[in-house]
Design an enzyme around this catalytic site. Sequence first.
Site, PDB file in Angstrom:
ATOM      1  N   CYS A  35      10.240   1.993   1.691  1.00 29.08           N
ATOM      2  CA  CYS A  35      11.231   0.928   1.908  1.00 29.08           C
ATOM      3  C   CYS A  35      12.650   1.491   1.984  1.00 29.08           C
ATOM      4  O   CYS A  35      13.507   0.905   2.629  1.00 29.08           O
ATOM      5  CB  CYS A  35      11.116  -0.112   0.814  1.00 29.08           C
ATOM      6  SG  CYS A  35      11.160   0.620  -0.819  1.00 29.08           S
TER       7      CYS A  35
ATOM      8  N   LYS B 199      -2.362  -7.674  -8.206  1.00 28.57           N
ATOM      9  CA  LYS B 199      -3.132  -7.590  -6.959  1.00 28.57           C
ATOM     10  C   LYS B 199      -2.627  -6.421  -6.124  1.00 28.57           C
ATOM     11  O   LYS B 199      -1.535  -6.477  -5.556  1.00 28.57           O
ATOM     12  CB  LYS B 199      -3.007  -8.879  -6.148  1.00 28.57           C
ATOM     13  CG  LYS B 199      -4.096  -8.928  -5.072  1.00 28.57           C
ATOM     14  CD  LYS B 199      -3.790  -9.864  -3.943  1.00 28.57           C
ATOM     15  CE  LYS B 199      -3.222  -9.199  -2.733  1.00 28.57           C
ATOM     16  NZ  LYS B 199      -3.970  -8.069  -2.188  1.00 28.57           N
TER      17      LYS B 199
ATOM     18  N   GLU C   7      10.961  -7.705  -3.677  1.00 32.51           N
ATOM     19  CA  GLU C   7      11.445  -6.416  -3.172  1.00 32.51           C
ATOM     20  C   GLU C   7      10.883  -6.296  -1.768  1.00 32.51           C
ATOM     21  O   GLU C   7       9.699  -6.027  -1.593  1.00 32.51           O
ATOM     22  CB  GLU C   7      10.937  -5.262  -4.055  1.00 32.51           C
ATOM     23  CG  GLU C   7      11.350  -5.356  -5.511  1.00 32.51           C
ATOM     24  CD  GLU C   7      12.819  -5.061  -5.754  1.00 32.51           C
ATOM     25  OE1 GLU C   7      13.515  -4.631  -4.820  1.00 32.51           O
ATOM     26  OE2 GLU C   7      13.275  -5.272  -6.881  1.00 32.51           O
TER      27      GLU C   7
ATOM     28  N   GLU D  65      12.848  -2.941  10.887  1.00 35.12           N
ATOM     29  CA  GLU D  65      12.222  -1.902  10.071  1.00 35.12           C
ATOM     30  C   GLU D  65      11.070  -1.273  10.861  1.00 35.12           C
ATOM     31  O   GLU D  65      10.094  -1.958  11.171  1.00 35.12           O
ATOM     32  CB  GLU D  65      11.692  -2.536   8.778  1.00 35.12           C
ATOM     33  CG  GLU D  65      11.137  -1.525   7.811  1.00 35.12           C
ATOM     34  CD  GLU D  65      10.515  -2.172   6.572  1.00 35.12           C
ATOM     35  OE1 GLU D  65       9.783  -3.171   6.711  1.00 35.12           O
ATOM     36  OE2 GLU D  65      10.759  -1.654   5.470  1.00 35.12           O
TER      37      GLU D  65
ATOM     38  N   TRP E  12       0.809  -1.229   0.000  1.00 38.84           N
ATOM     39  CA  TRP E  12       0.000   0.000   0.000  1.00 38.84           C
ATOM     40  C   TRP E  12       0.835   1.269   0.000  1.00 38.84           C
ATOM     41  O   TRP E  12       0.315   2.350  -0.194  1.00 38.84           O
ATOM     42  CB  TRP E  12      -0.929   0.016   1.225  1.00 38.84           C
ATOM     43  CG  TRP E  12      -0.214  -0.309   2.527  1.00 38.84           C
ATOM     44  CD1 TRP E  12      -0.221  -1.514   3.166  1.00 38.84           C
ATOM     45  CD2 TRP E  12       0.622   0.556   3.303  1.00 38.84           C
ATOM     46  NE1 TRP E  12       0.564  -1.460   4.282  1.00 38.84           N
ATOM     47  CE2 TRP E  12       1.091  -0.198   4.407  1.00 38.84           C
ATOM     48  CE3 TRP E  12       1.008   1.890   3.192  1.00 38.84           C
ATOM     49  CZ2 TRP E  12       1.932   0.342   5.378  1.00 38.84           C
ATOM     50  CZ3 TRP E  12       1.853   2.428   4.164  1.00 38.84           C
ATOM     51  CH2 TRP E  12       2.301   1.648   5.229  1.00 38.84           C
ATOM     52  N   ASN E  13       2.137   1.171   0.254  1.00 38.71           N
ATOM     53  CA  ASN E  13       2.859   2.419   0.548  1.00 38.71           C
ATOM     54  C   ASN E  13       3.225   3.243  -0.677  1.00 38.71           C
ATOM     55  O   ASN E  13       3.418   4.446  -0.585  1.00 38.71           O
ATOM     56  CB  ASN E  13       4.085   2.139   1.426  1.00 38.71           C
ATOM     57  CG  ASN E  13       5.160   1.395   0.688  1.00 38.71           C
ATOM     58  OD1 ASN E  13       4.860   0.560  -0.164  1.00 38.71           O
ATOM     59  ND2 ASN E  13       6.399   1.688   0.984  1.00 38.71           N
TER      60      ASN E  13
HETATM   61  P1  NAD Z   1       2.534  -6.938   2.929  1.00 36.68           P
HETATM   62  O1  NAD Z   1       3.604  -7.927   2.679  1.00 36.68           O
HETATM   63  O2  NAD Z   1       1.663  -7.105   4.100  1.00 36.68           O
HETATM   64  O3  NAD Z   1       1.533  -6.914   1.668  1.00 36.68           O
HETATM   65  C1  NAD Z   1       2.004  -6.723   0.347  1.00 36.68           C
HETATM   66  C2  NAD Z   1       1.042  -7.388  -0.619  1.00 36.68           C
HETATM   67  O4  NAD Z   1       1.090  -8.807  -0.423  1.00 36.68           O
HETATM   68  C3  NAD Z   1      -0.413  -6.988  -0.431  1.00 36.68           C
HETATM   69  O5  NAD Z   1      -1.023  -6.868  -1.699  1.00 36.68           O
HETATM   70  C4  NAD Z   1      -0.982  -8.162   0.351  1.00 36.68           C
HETATM   71  O6  NAD Z   1      -2.369  -8.321   0.187  1.00 36.68           O
HETATM   72  C5  NAD Z   1      -0.229  -9.323  -0.266  1.00 36.68           C
HETATM   73  N1  NAD Z   1      -0.138 -10.522   0.570  1.00 36.68           N
HETATM   74  C6  NAD Z   1      -0.189 -10.605   1.926  1.00 36.68           C
HETATM   75  N2  NAD Z   1      -0.051 -11.894   2.321  1.00 36.68           N
HETATM   76  C7  NAD Z   1       0.127 -12.637   1.196  1.00 36.68           C
HETATM   77  C8  NAD Z   1       0.349 -14.019   0.944  1.00 36.68           C
HETATM   78  N3  NAD Z   1       0.408 -14.905   1.939  1.00 36.68           N
HETATM   79  N4  NAD Z   1       0.496 -14.425  -0.332  1.00 36.68           N
HETATM   80  C9  NAD Z   1       0.448 -13.547  -1.353  1.00 36.68           C
HETATM   81  N5  NAD Z   1       0.234 -12.213  -1.179  1.00 36.68           N
HETATM   82  C10 NAD Z   1       0.078 -11.766   0.079  1.00 36.68           C
HETATM   83  O7  NAD Z   1       3.226  -5.507   2.901  1.00 36.68           O
HETATM   84  P2  NAD Z   1       2.584  -4.077   3.236  1.00 36.68           P
HETATM   85  O8  NAD Z   1       2.352  -3.973   4.692  1.00 36.68           O
HETATM   86  O9  NAD Z   1       1.434  -3.840   2.301  1.00 36.68           O
HETATM   87  O10 NAD Z   1       3.778  -3.096   2.787  1.00 36.68           O
HETATM   88  C11 NAD Z   1       4.806  -2.679   3.612  1.00 36.68           C
HETATM   89  C12 NAD Z   1       6.078  -3.482   3.389  1.00 36.68           C
HETATM   90  O11 NAD Z   1       6.495  -3.417   2.034  1.00 36.68           O
HETATM   91  C13 NAD Z   1       7.271  -2.964   4.172  1.00 36.68           C
HETATM   92  O12 NAD Z   1       7.964  -4.026   4.766  1.00 36.68           O
HETATM   93  C14 NAD Z   1       8.137  -2.294   3.118  1.00 36.68           C
HETATM   94  O13 NAD Z   1       9.495  -2.185   3.424  1.00 36.68           O
HETATM   95  C15 NAD Z   1       7.890  -3.166   1.968  1.00 36.68           C
HETATM   96  N6  NAD Z   1       8.257  -2.449   0.735  1.00 36.68           N
HETATM   97  C16 NAD Z   1       9.389  -2.831   0.054  1.00 36.68           C
HETATM   98  C17 NAD Z   1       9.779  -2.148  -1.086  1.00 36.68           C
HETATM   99  C18 NAD Z   1      10.985  -2.548  -1.873  1.00 36.68           C
HETATM  100  O14 NAD Z   1      11.066  -2.196  -3.041  1.00 36.68           O
HETATM  101  N7  NAD Z   1      11.934  -3.262  -1.321  1.00 36.68           N
HETATM  102  C19 NAD Z   1       9.016  -1.070  -1.524  1.00 36.68           C
HETATM  103  C20 NAD Z   1       7.892  -0.702  -0.791  1.00 36.68           C
HETATM  104  C21 NAD Z   1       7.502  -1.419   0.326  1.00 36.68           C
END
Ligand code: NAD
Length: 474
Positions: A270, A161, A236, A371, A137-138
């Site tokens: 991130c 998704k 990522e 983090e 979402w970020n």
């Molecule tokens: P999250 O992992 O909770 O969710 C990300 C996505 O994965 C969502 O669409 C969610 O619905 C889906 N998801 C959740 N469980 C799943 C599963 N078991 N199987 C498949 N899909 C699933 O992350 P968040 O809270 O939405 O985002 C924040 C995190 O993202 C932070 O840790 C941040 O550092 C990371 N992030 C990383 C980068 C990068 O490029 N390295 C960039 C932005 C954010």
Amino acid sequence: MGAKSGDVFEIINPATGETIGTVPKGGRDDAEDALKEAAKAFEHWSTTPVAERASVIQKGIALIDERREEISRLLTLEQGRPIKETKGEVNGFINTFVYYVEEARRITGDVVPSGSPWKRDLVIKEPIGVVAAIVPWNMPLNLAAFKVAPALAVGCTVVLKPASETPLSTLKTAECFEEAGLPPGVLNVVTGPGSTIGEELVRNPISQKIAFTGELTTGKRIMELASQGIKRITLELGGNSPLIVLKDANIDMAVEGGVWQAFRNMGQVCVSINRIYVEEAIADTFIEKFVERTKRLRIGDPMDPETDIGSMMNEQGLRKVVEHIEDAVGKGAKILCGGKRIDEGEFKRGFFFEPTVLIDVDHNMKIMREETFGPVAPIMRVGDLDEAIKLANDTIYGLAAYIFTNDLKTAIYAAEHLKAGRIGINDVNPSAMQAPFGGYKQSGIGREKGHYGLEEYLEIKHIGINIGSAISKF
Ligand code: NAD
């Protein structure tokens, strides 16, 4: 299209608690249907000439450009992020597609030397197939674009998704592509829980490539599921990025950049600066200026173009910030500014938190090792560069690292010793569409952006040709 079950879920503005829309709550069967549509569309999209693919994608981008105001407002409404930042995000989304439709024309293969005078050997690149793209979402649009743009440009089809919190802006951009004439099934957006539709997208044999951005724990789960089908993956994941400020640095630049990259999007990026190491000789001056600049950040209505700090995404994220601050203070850290939730008046129903600066921190504290993903900047004094590098690398993450120094030798030494996929020297925003982005260590696998990001959606095929008149066996 609705979910088969007819279920929907509400999208809430995190700054106000108001419902701003509803979207289908898809299930596993909806995810599978979308994958089937994508597989069907792959047959013609993958063989459509690159210029024709580019043309239809460009038409979609032109519509998004016309509606950029509406889309950035949607992003701000669903995310609580200041409008001046979400305008930049829509810009980034457009630029990513513009770049990749051009870059896809430059995919080349090879003719390699053969092992026999009677043979010729070609190497070609082909689109992998159906891609499942899963984003957080970020930065919902940018992170989708880094996956969808190269995938579509090279001829893959996609099931995307978005996070459950932020699907509206994504759906709006998909509508633009549809209106522009992108053939049905080429880009499919499914909305619903990650634990059901997300897992189905990864697990289902139809998807050939998984492109994921999100939390480390989710990334591990996805890697486990994808391993069952030996699927190509790009992960990522999170970060815990250090900023090092040395005594010969331009302190004002380091302060301005440090405050920006620690607190933009309320620290929910991130590559946010999560830890700051300052050389002892300039520590007092740096800390004083950093606190003064932080106090000048404007907290307010995310729709106000003057606002610097909007609402965090949710209660869970805010609680983690509180937990990390309490843990640090309990172990001896001092709060120089911020440190509290803001829940009075207009902020009552949102997740607003004061930008916070901590000193007297060390690596026994969660804030220096995990983090935080919130608006907190812990500052630690260090004796010299080697101590700073050792501490900077003391993490499971390796996404980004920043250093401020005016000495070229020092800068190169630091850049070569910091274990991260992106290094900024006197630069807290070393982001270029042409340059790769991705993590060392547990920050991820693979790279997005640039030609590196395009390769992630291509298979390599060797074609051996016998031009002789006998079968070659050895
Ligand atoms: P999250 O992992 O909770 O969710 C990300 C996505 O994965 C969502 O669409 C969610 O619905 C889906 N998801 C959740 N469980 C799943 C599963 N078991 N199987 C498949 N899909 C699933 O992350 P968040 O809270 O939405 O985002 C924040 C995190 O993202 C932070 O840790 C941040 O550092 C990371 N992030 C990383 C980068 C990068 O490029 N390295 C960039 C932005 C954010």
